[in-house]
Enzyme design. Structure first.
Site, short mmCIF file in Angstrom:
data_model
loop_
_atom_site.label_atom_id
_atom_site.label_comp_id
_atom_site.label_asym_id
_atom_site.label_seq_id
_atom_site.Cartn_x
_atom_site.Cartn_y
_atom_site.Cartn_z
N ARG A 9 -27.99 -49.74 -30.05
CA ARG A 9 -28.75 -50.66 -30.89
C ARG A 9 -30.06 -49.99 -31.26
NH1 ARG A 9 -32.64 -54.19 -27.81
NH2 ARG A 9 -32.51 -53.62 -25.63
N GLU A 190 -38.50 -46.99 -33.35
CA GLU A 190 -37.56 -46.72 -34.46
C GLU A 190 -37.10 -45.28 -34.42
OE1 GLU A 190 -38.29 -49.25 -38.44
OE2 GLU A 190 -40.01 -48.07 -37.79
N TYR A 191 -35.90 -45.03 -34.90
CA TYR A 191 -35.29 -43.69 -35.03
C TYR A 191 -35.19 -42.99 -33.68
CZ TYR A 191 -37.98 -44.73 -39.28
OH TYR A 191 -38.59 -45.37 -40.32
N ARG A 192 -35.14 -43.74 -32.58
CA ARG A 192 -35.13 -43.16 -31.23
C ARG A 192 -36.42 -42.39 -30.91
NH1 ARG A 192 -31.61 -46.38 -30.85
NH2 ARG A 192 -29.56 -46.14 -29.85
N LEU A 193 -37.48 -42.66 -31.70
CA LEU A 193 -38.78 -42.03 -31.40
C LEU A 193 -39.58 -43.01 -30.55
CD1 LEU A 193 -39.57 -40.36 -34.84
CD2 LEU A 193 -38.52 -39.38 -32.79
#
Ligand code: FMN
Length: 213
Positions: A9, A190-193
């Protein structure tokens, strides 16, 4: 084999920036804990998973309830003859994690334990419901037992022996203070950051650094 590649997710609830940081990590932890207590999906906000290491170097983990937080330590209570208690006798190093997944957050503590005083142990033990006191007295935590029946018999026997609702705290039941030397805050991004900040104790001061996700 079952594959779970599709279970994923996005993390977008919130962020953690340099402006949010406090001088002590315990101030930020307290702020996050207060916020977590408002989230109904998180049923046990004070539950933490603690990892200990035995004499053979084997780590093990289990959930306990954090019962107090000071400006440099966390407190939990247990049976000191348990597996975790034996581990901590030979190796006081401990790590604790609060996995507040519905908030897209985790907080990870590292430190060393120190046993609480007898007065502190009594203060918490006798604040618990009598039934919990009895359960703590009769359970040889982490030892094997042949059946549920035997456990319940021990419990009811002890209840019958203490009709006045007064029972002695066993000397092996008590608390530990985790004196922390590092605390990491993780906020999904967000964006796995993801945002990660680690506080490390240098003398009496805390130094904080951003970590890569
Ligand atoms: C939500 C939750 C809270 C728990 N709280 C405690 C606790 O505060 N103290 C404790 O000794 N065990 C607690 N337990 C049980 C431990 O996870 C564990 O089974 C027990 O302490 C024995 O661990 P050990 O054999 O590794 O020493 C809790 C378990 C859960 C799931």
């Amino acid at each position: 084999m079952s594959i779970f590649y599709q279970i994923r997710r996005e993390y977008e609830l919130s962020g953690l920036s340099e402006q949010d940081l406090t001088e002590s990590p315990f101030q930020l932890f307290d702020r996050w804990l207060q916020q977590t207590m408002q989230i109904k999906e998180i049923s046990d906000p004070t539950a933490m998973i603690i990892a200990t290491v035995n004499e053979q170097g084997q780590p093990s983990q289990r959930t306990v309830l954090m019962k107090a937080a000071t400006d440099s330590a966390l407190v939990f209570y247990t049976n000191k003859n348990s597996q975790k208690g034996q581990d901590l006798t030979t190796n006081p190093n401990i790590s604790a994690i609060f996995p507040w997944l519905a908030a897209e957050r985790q907080v990870i503590f590292q430190g060393k334990v120190e046993p609480l005083s007898e007065q502190e142990n009594d203060a918490y033990f006798y604040s618990r419901p009598f039934s919990s006191q009895v359960a703590a007295v009769i359970s040889q935590q982490s030892q094997t037992i042949s059946s549920r029946d035997e456990l319940e018999q021990k419990y009811h026997h002890a209840l019958a022996e203490h009709p006045t609702e007064k029972i002695q705290r066993p000397s092996h039941w008590g608390g530990y203070r985790i004196n922390c030397h590092s605390v990491e805050f993780w906020q999904g991004g967000e964006y796995r950051l993801h945002d990660r900040f680690i506080y490390r104790k240098k003398g009496q001061q805390w130094q904080v650094s951003r970590l890569q996700p």
